[in-house]
Design a protein around this motif. Structure first.
Motif, PDB file in Angstrom:
ATOM      1  N   GLY A 183      50.082  51.308  81.343  1.00 26.88           N
ATOM      2  CA  GLY A 183      49.613  52.592  80.898  1.00 26.88           C
ATOM      3  C   GLY A 183      48.008  52.516  80.924  1.00 26.88           C
TER       4      GLY A 183
ATOM      5  N   LEU B 160      47.998  52.957  76.179  1.00 29.42           N
ATOM      6  CA  LEU B 160      48.018  51.613  76.696  1.00 29.42           C
ATOM      7  C   LEU B 160      49.071  51.017  76.120  1.00 29.42           C
ATOM      8  CD1 LEU B 160      46.309  49.777  78.412  1.00 29.42           C
ATOM      9  CD2 LEU B 160      44.938  49.069  76.531  1.00 29.42           C
TER      10      LEU B 160
ATOM     11  N   CYS C 186      48.110  51.910  90.361  1.00 25.69           N
ATOM     12  CA  CYS C 186      49.678  52.400  90.390  1.00 25.69           C
ATOM     13  C   CYS C 186      50.550  51.261  89.559  1.00 25.69           C
ATOM     14  CB  CYS C 186      50.305  52.765  91.412  1.00 25.69           C
ATOM     15  SG  CYS C 186      49.547  54.341  92.122  1.00 25.69           S
TER      16      CYS C 186
ATOM     17  N   GLN D 272      49.032  51.209  86.041  1.00 28.97           N
ATOM     18  CA  GLN D 272      49.678  52.493  84.947  1.00 28.97           C
ATOM     19  C   GLN D 272      50.959  51.954  84.965  1.00 28.97           C
ATOM     20  OE1 GLN D 272      48.369  55.017  83.716  1.00 28.97           O
ATOM     21  NE2 GLN D 272      50.273  55.448  82.950  1.00 28.97           N
TER      22      GLN D 272
ATOM     23  N   LEU E 290      45.832  53.953  83.354  1.00 35.61           N
ATOM     24  CA  LEU E 290      45.098  54.880  83.879  1.00 35.61           C
ATOM     25  C   LEU E 290      44.982  56.260  82.758  1.00 35.61           C
ATOM     26  CD1 LEU E 290      46.283  54.943  87.531  1.00 35.61           C
ATOM     27  CD2 LEU E 290      44.056  53.891  86.251  1.00 35.61           C
ATOM     28  N   TYR E 291      46.168  56.588  82.184  1.00 33.88           N
ATOM     29  CA  TYR E 291      46.345  57.919  81.435  1.00 33.88           C
ATOM     30  C   TYR E 291      47.524  57.392  80.541  1.00 33.88           C
ATOM     31  CZ  TYR E 291      50.066  58.916  84.752  1.00 33.88           C
ATOM     32  OH  TYR E 291      51.200  59.173  85.377  1.00 33.88           O
ATOM     33  N   GLY E 292      47.370  58.100  79.403  1.00 36.27           N
ATOM     34  CA  GLY E 292      48.535  57.933  78.361  1.00 36.27           C
ATOM     35  C   GLY E 292      48.213  56.691  77.366  1.00 36.27           C
TER      36      GLY E 292
END
Length: 150
Positions: free
Chosen positions: A16, A22, A9, A12, A18-20
């Motif tokens: 960024g 970097l 978490c 992220q 994990l998703y979206g």
């Protein structure tokens, strides 16, 4: 499991990862420019390197002063002139020291210094506005409005 969730978490949130897209703020140098002042014979400004890769400095290879109304460059200092600045032109504020190098001015991560460039012979019109632009070897450019000294 809780430690893994916290680690993912925070990764992220800050990068960024994990998703979206970097977001890695340590890739490109970021320099803050402040206290920029100019007169007919002197240019002074403070540089503070706040982000970027910590293993090397930001390499300033260009300093330009531009008149905003006409876009005319009134001061253009390239890498050769910046690398030959005398040591007394740089006043460091922190342990990480800004210094001249073979190809310009080196600004390491966490360094803050005032640069005082004397010996300019330019005509400053107090009715106009001027901007200081610092160019890094990476192509990054930072711009700051200049105050005019009497």
């Amino acid at each position: 499991a809780a430690v893994l969730i916290i680690a993912l978490c925070t990764n992220q949130y800050f990068h960024g990862g994990l998703y979206g897209p970097l977001r890695n703020k340590s890739v490109a140098p970021i320099i803050e420019v402040s206290n920029a002042r100019i007169s007919d014979r002197n240019l002074r400004f403070t540089v503070y390197r706040t982000e970027g890769v910590d293993v090397y400095g930001s390499f300033l290879v260009g300093v330009t002063v531009t008149e905003s109304e006409t876009g005319r460059a009134v001061v253009v200092l390239r890498a050769e002139q910046l690398s030959s600045l005398p040591a007394h032109s740089i006043t460091n504020r922190y342990i990480a020291a800004v210094k001249t190098g073979a190809y310009g001015v080196i600004v390491p991560l966490g360094a803050k210094a005032e640069l005082n460039i004397d010996g300019l012979d330019i005509r400053i019109d107090p009715r106009h506005h001027y901007y200081l632009s610092l160019a890094d070897v990476s192509g990054a450019v930072w711009t700051q409005a200049l105050q005019i000294d009497d």
